[in-house]
Every structure is written in structure tokens, then in C-alpha cells.
Design a protein around this motif. Structure first.
Motif, PDB file in Angstrom:
ATOM      1  N   GLY A 132       0.725  -1.218  -0.049  1.00 20.45           N
ATOM      2  CA  GLY A 132       0.025  -0.034  -0.120  1.00 20.45           C
ATOM      3  C   GLY A 132       0.811   1.146   0.161  1.00 20.45           C
ATOM      4  O   GLY A 132       0.202   2.308  -0.573  1.00 20.45           O
ATOM      5  N   ASN A 133       1.934   1.069   0.595  1.00 23.81           N
ATOM      6  CA  ASN A 133       2.783   2.412   0.551  1.00 23.81           C
ATOM      7  C   ASN A 133       3.722   2.556  -0.593  1.00 23.81           C
ATOM      8  O   ASN A 133       4.660   3.535  -0.670  1.00 23.81           O
ATOM      9  CB  ASN A 133       3.732   2.433   1.893  1.00 23.81           C
ATOM     10  N   LEU A 134       3.651   1.565  -1.611  1.00 22.17           N
ATOM     11  CA  LEU A 134       4.389   1.760  -2.988  1.00 22.17           C
ATOM     12  C   LEU A 134       4.269   3.262  -3.453  1.00 22.17           C
ATOM     13  O   LEU A 134       2.993   3.500  -3.519  1.00 22.17           O
ATOM     14  CB  LEU A 134       4.146   0.631  -3.956  1.00 22.17           C
ATOM     15  N   MET A 135       4.963   3.926  -3.933  1.00 21.63           N
ATOM     16  CA  MET A 135       5.095   5.076  -4.674  1.00 21.63           C
ATOM     17  C   MET A 135       4.949   4.836  -6.190  1.00 21.63           C
ATOM     18  O   MET A 135       5.793   4.626  -6.833  1.00 21.63           O
ATOM     19  CB  MET A 135       6.268   6.049  -4.102  1.00 21.63           C
ATOM     20  N   VAL A 136       3.608   5.484  -6.675  1.00 21.02           N
ATOM     21  CA  VAL A 136       3.382   4.967  -8.332  1.00 21.02           C
ATOM     22  C   VAL A 136       3.252   6.524  -8.849  1.00 21.02           C
ATOM     23  O   VAL A 136       2.928   7.328  -8.264  1.00 21.02           O
ATOM     24  CB  VAL A 136       2.175   4.126  -8.377  1.00 21.02           C
ATOM     25  N   PRO A 137       3.793   6.417 -10.221  1.00 14.10           N
ATOM     26  CA  PRO A 137       3.360   7.487 -10.881  1.00 14.10           C
ATOM     27  C   PRO A 137       2.090   8.079 -10.721  1.00 14.10           C
ATOM     28  O   PRO A 137       1.025   7.508 -10.876  1.00 14.10           O
ATOM     29  CB  PRO A 137       3.847   7.148 -12.117  1.00 14.10           C
ATOM     30  N   ALA A 138       1.816   9.461 -10.935  1.00 14.90           N
ATOM     31  CA  ALA A 138       0.695  10.231 -10.866  1.00 14.90           C
ATOM     32  C   ALA A 138       0.374  10.881 -12.116  1.00 14.90           C
ATOM     33  O   ALA A 138       1.435  11.610 -12.695  1.00 14.90           O
ATOM     34  CB  ALA A 138       0.484  10.953  -9.682  1.00 14.90           C
ATOM     35  N   ALA A 139      -0.653  10.772 -12.774  1.00 15.42           N
ATOM     36  CA  ALA A 139      -1.109  11.555 -13.997  1.00 15.42           C
ATOM     37  C   ALA A 139      -2.620  11.569 -14.066  1.00 15.42           C
ATOM     38  O   ALA A 139      -3.383  10.823 -13.427  1.00 15.42           O
ATOM     39  CB  ALA A 139      -0.613  10.689 -15.116  1.00 15.42           C
ATOM     40  N   ASP A 140      -3.096  12.640 -14.760  1.00 15.35           N
ATOM     41  CA  ASP A 140      -4.542  12.640 -14.915  1.00 15.35           C
ATOM     42  C   ASP A 140      -4.929  11.553 -15.617  1.00 15.35           C
ATOM     43  O   ASP A 140      -4.313  10.808 -16.589  1.00 15.35           O
ATOM     44  CB  ASP A 140      -4.878  13.997 -15.491  1.00 15.35           C
ATOM     45  N   ILE A 141      -6.444  11.135 -15.709  1.00 17.83           N
ATOM     46  CA  ILE A 141      -6.980  10.073 -16.245  1.00 17.83           C
ATOM     47  C   ILE A 141      -6.723  10.107 -17.806  1.00 17.83           C
ATOM     48  O   ILE A 141      -6.307   8.929 -18.549  1.00 17.83           O
ATOM     49  CB  ILE A 141      -8.565   9.837 -15.973  1.00 17.83           C
ATOM     50  N   GLU A 142      -6.808  11.093 -18.364  1.00 19.44           N
ATOM     51  CA  GLU A 142      -6.714  11.181 -19.991  1.00 19.44           C
ATOM     52  C   GLU A 142      -5.304  10.785 -20.325  1.00 19.44           C
ATOM     53  O   GLU A 142      -5.196  10.270 -21.421  1.00 19.44           O
ATOM     54  CB  GLU A 142      -7.147  12.505 -20.580  1.00 19.44           C
ATOM     55  N   GLU A 143      -4.357  11.441 -19.635  1.00 20.49           N
ATOM     56  CA  GLU A 143      -2.902  11.232 -19.731  1.00 20.49           C
ATOM     57  C   GLU A 143      -2.725   9.667 -19.391  1.00 20.49           C
ATOM     58  O   GLU A 143      -2.014   8.984 -20.474  1.00 20.49           O
ATOM     59  CB  GLU A 143      -2.044  11.835 -18.954  1.00 20.49           C
ATOM     60  N   GLN A 144      -3.377   9.070 -18.436  1.00 16.72           N
ATOM     61  CA  GLN A 144      -3.052   7.886 -18.215  1.00 16.72           C
ATOM     62  C   GLN A 144      -3.555   6.727 -19.220  1.00 16.72           C
ATOM     63  O   GLN A 144      -2.850   5.827 -19.718  1.00 16.72           O
ATOM     64  CB  GLN A 144      -3.691   7.452 -16.888  1.00 16.72           C
ATOM     65  N   ARG A 145      -4.840   7.219 -19.889  1.00 19.57           N
ATOM     66  CA  ARG A 145      -5.254   6.538 -21.069  1.00 19.57           C
ATOM     67  C   ARG A 145      -4.454   6.297 -22.240  1.00 19.57           C
ATOM     68  O   ARG A 145      -4.332   5.514 -22.883  1.00 19.57           O
ATOM     69  CB  ARG A 145      -6.781   7.013 -21.188  1.00 19.57           C
TER      70      ARG A 145
END
Length: 417
Positions: free
Chosen positions: A349-362
Motif C-alpha cells: 500500500g505504501n508503494l510510490m506509483v506515478p501520478a497523472a490525470d486519467i486522460e494522460e493515463q489512457r
């Protein structure tokens, strides 16, 4: 020459052994010894696929050596080593080394004049592995151990010592050929995985606007799977996804299948996009994204489920991150090492994962899906070839050590179709 797979191997009692071979109980060949207090000897390990090896000779053994090495047992060349908890999986072998092994193993000193190489092939054959399963007792698959008294009485079938040497020479040569092909296929598969990881890392880094803890993206707390008492192959029941079903590239292996009764699977059902993480052992960190086309499924107790809130993140975007070297670096840093590596739900649960808005993720997911299609197919093909070679290796050993093939007339075409 072609051979059947390991799954179809008969029990020793079902084999039509050559009439000239003699049968003796295990205890006439080996004497059980427990000799501890030798902390300075080399550490040895028993692999289901390699037998007894020096622990430091392999990079895929993550079991931690205890601080008190006096608890380990001393063995020498020719000794029979049995992992009492995993004999039914094939973790048995004749040692070719002097060293120390787990205090939980069963160790036997030889008192025979048989060929140790033949005995190693024989006792590690599919026929005997199935026999160890029959002699093991317990409630759950991961909590069973072999019965010591039944093991002592295990019937061992033996040809003459000259025939033993011929068989051992033949199998040493043939398995060496197969191992060479296996090594080449496995190295090719690793190269594909590394290229994929580099591409994914590059694309995610370009799209990322920061990092967020995985637990912030979940719709419910992480959870462990079912500790099922048995495994089945009923195609009408929910699939039972286990650690062994997850390939190194994060895909579902096509060559494995188990199922659970619906009553047992209830409460552990998976949904499209659920992420599964291996929580302990040598494969800790391996992961899988559940897809609905797998069919109804539940997950095993050694897997942790993460259900993504799809308003916050795309499951495939997070899963792609879990294929990168950055992810694996966090797993290595967070692993708790006792006797085996462990990454619990809190640490996942504490893993740091990349953040981006949903459209960019898509956009990222669509790009990676397209660019990695060819390499995925190649990785799948390589994985299938590896599995096929392993099956043929084991099948070859079994038919030879059970006398179904006369090696004096064999053509040495043991791995061809």
C-alpha cells in the motif's frame, strides 16, 4: 522420440518395471542422520528443478540464512536430502557437495554401492515425486509433510550397477543438452522483459506529474486470498489463481490451471482490473492484472489483492508501473527478510506509483498496449518453449529410470518431436 508430460507420469507401483531389476526399501540404502553444529560449512539448498546446489551459486534464492548457523545439518557427497514440506513438489536430491542444509530437512547418509547419479535421477523422477505426494500428510497443499516412516519403507527399483552407470551417463548427456537449450530460451525471455521494462519506464516518466502512494488509489483495503484445502481442474468452477500461475512478465501462464468449488471461492471473487501481488517467497513482487476474459476467478492466500478506484487511476496504468525496475527497487527495499522474503499489504500500500490525470493515463496505456504487442507474443512463445523443454526433460528422465527405454540402443534423440 517424444515423451508424455510429467502430469501423466505413473506412480512407481503402476510402472511395469523390468523383471531383472531388484527392489529394496529406502532404509537399506540410506541411514538417517542429523549432525548439527558446523557453522563454517557452505550453505546448500534443495531446488525442485535443480536438486541439491550451493546456495551462493544461484541468484534466485532469497531465503535468508539464520544468524545461528549451528542449527543447520551437515551433509556430504552422496547424501540424500529431502525437504519434508516440499518433497511432493520435487524438492529432493542426492548431494554432490559437502555443506549444511536446513534443520527441517531429512538427511540420509549413504550405506550402499549404487551409482549416486542414477539414484539422483530416479528419486527426482516424476514417478517418485508423485509417490512423495501420496506419502505426505496435511490439511492444506502448503502445510503438508512427508511421513518419515513411510519414506523409510519407500521401494527403490534398481538395475545392475553397470546398467545404472549407463543410464546415468545417458541422462547426464541428454539433460545437459536440454539444459543448454533451456538456458538460451530463458536468457532470451529475460532480454525481452528488460527491454519492455525500459520502454515502460521511459513512457511513464514522461507522463508522470509526481508520485502517489498506491493505497490512495484503492477503493477498498487490500486483502488476502483463499487458503483452499485442495486444487481441482473443474473447468466449470471459478479459476484459482496462485503464485505459480503468474509469469515473470506479469501475464497469466497459459500452461497452468486450477479451480475452486464456488462455495470456497465465495468472498474472494476477482473483478476486471484487480491487481494481484505475490506476498512472500522467492517470487515476492510478481504481479498480475485480472482480466474478465480469464473467466470467473478467485485468488490464493499467498496473493494480495489491490482493487483500484477507477475514478482515480486506470488499473492498467498502475500495472504497467509494476513491470518497471523502479517498482522492483521498491520491492527489494521493502522486503522483510526473516527466513523468507515477505512484502505485506501495508508495504504494498505504501508503494510510490506515478501520478497523472486519467486522460494522460489512457494515452499512456494505449501507447504501451500497441508498442508492446509484438514483444508480449514473443515472451509468451518463449515461456511456452521453456515449459515444454522442462516437461520433456522430466519425462525423459522418468521413462529412462523406470526402464521403459533401453539406453544401450537409444539414439540420443530424447528431446525431439
Amino acid at each position: 522420440m517424444s515423451f508424455s508430460t510429467v502430469a501423466t507420469a505413473p506412480l512407481p507401483s503402476q510402472v511395469a518395471w523390468p523383471a531383472s531389476w531388484r527392489t529394496v526399501p529406502l532404509w537399506t540404502l540410506f541411514e538417517r542422520i542429523k549432525n548439527v553444529g558446523h557453522p563454517d560449512e557452505d550453505m546448500l539448498s534443495v531446488y525442485r528443478s535443480h536438486g541439491v546446489v550451493k546456495k551462493d551459486s544461484r541468484g534466485d534464492n532469497f531465503n535468508k540464512t539464520a544468524e545461528n548457523r549451528n542449527i543447520y545439518q551437515l551433509v556430504d557427497k552422496g547424501w540424500l536430502i529431502v525437504n519434508r514440506m516440499k518433497a511432493w513438489q520435487g524438492s529432493v536430491g542426492i548431494s554432490d557437495h559437502r555443506g549444511i542444509v536446513s534443520g527441517h530437512y531429512i538427511c540420509f547418509r549413504p550405506r550402499h554401492n549404487e551409482d549416486p547419479r542414477f539414484l539422483n535421477h530416479l528419486l527426482r523422477s516424476s514417478a517418485y515425486t508423485l509417490e512423495y505426494a501420496r506419502l505426505s500428510r496435511g490439511v492444506r497443499p502448503n502445510q503438508i509433510e512427508i511421513d518419515n516412516e513411510l519414506l523409510r519403507a519407500l521401494p527403490i527399483r534398481l538395475p545392475s550397477t553397470d546398467e545404472q552407470r549407463r543410464i546415468a551417463d545417458f541422462l547426464d548427456a541428454e539433460t545437459a543438452r536440454i539444459d543448454k537449450l533451456l538456458d538460451a530460451e530463458q536468457r532470451a525471455g529475460l532480454l525481452v522483459i528488460e527491454r519492455n521494462r525500459a520502454l515502460i519506464e521511459s513512457v511513464l516518466t514522461e507522463a508522470s506529474v509526481g508520485l502517489v502512494r498506491l493505497k490512495r488509489l484503492l477503493s477498498e483495503p487490500m486483502s488476502y486470498g483463499a487458503n483452499a484445502p485442495a486444487e481441482h481442474e473443474n473447468q466449470e468452477w471459478p479459476r484459482y489463481i496462485r503464485t505459480t500461475d503468474i509469469a515473470n512478465d506479469g501475464s497469466l501462464r497459459p500452461d497452468t490451471f486450477a479451480s475452486l468449488p464456488p462455495s470456497v471461492a465465495k468472498g474472494y471473487e476477482l473483478r476486471e482490473g484487480d491487481l494481484l501481488f505475490v506476498r512472500s517467497g522467492a517470487t515476492v513482487g510478481k504481479n498480475l492484472i485480472y482480466r474478465s476474459f480469464f473467466g470467473p476467478a478467485a485468488h490464493a492466500g499467498y496473493l494480495i489483492k489491490a482493487r483500484i478506484n477507477q475514478k482515480l487511476a486506470m488499473p492498467r496504468f498502475v500495472w504497467y508501473f509494476c513491470q518497471t525496475n523502479s517498482y522492483w527497487a521498491q520491492i527489494a527495499e521493502g522486503a522483510i527478510q526473516a527466513t523468507i522474503q515477505n512484502v505485506n499489504a501495508e508495504k504494498y500500500g505504501n508503494l510510490m506509483v506515478p501520478a497523472a490525470d486519467i486522460e494522460e493515463q489512457r494515452t499512456v496505456v494505449e501507447r504501451l498496449d500497441t508498442e508492446l504487442t509484438g514483444s508480449r507474443e514473443l515472451a509468451s512463445l518463449t515461456s511456452c518453449r521453456v515449459q515444454k523443454l522442462k516437461e520433456r526433460r522430466q519425462a525423459l528422465i522418468t521413462v529412462v529410470v523406470t526402464g521403459q527405454i533401453d539406453v544401450s540402443t537409444a539414439s540420443g534423440r530424447g528431446i525431439e518431436d
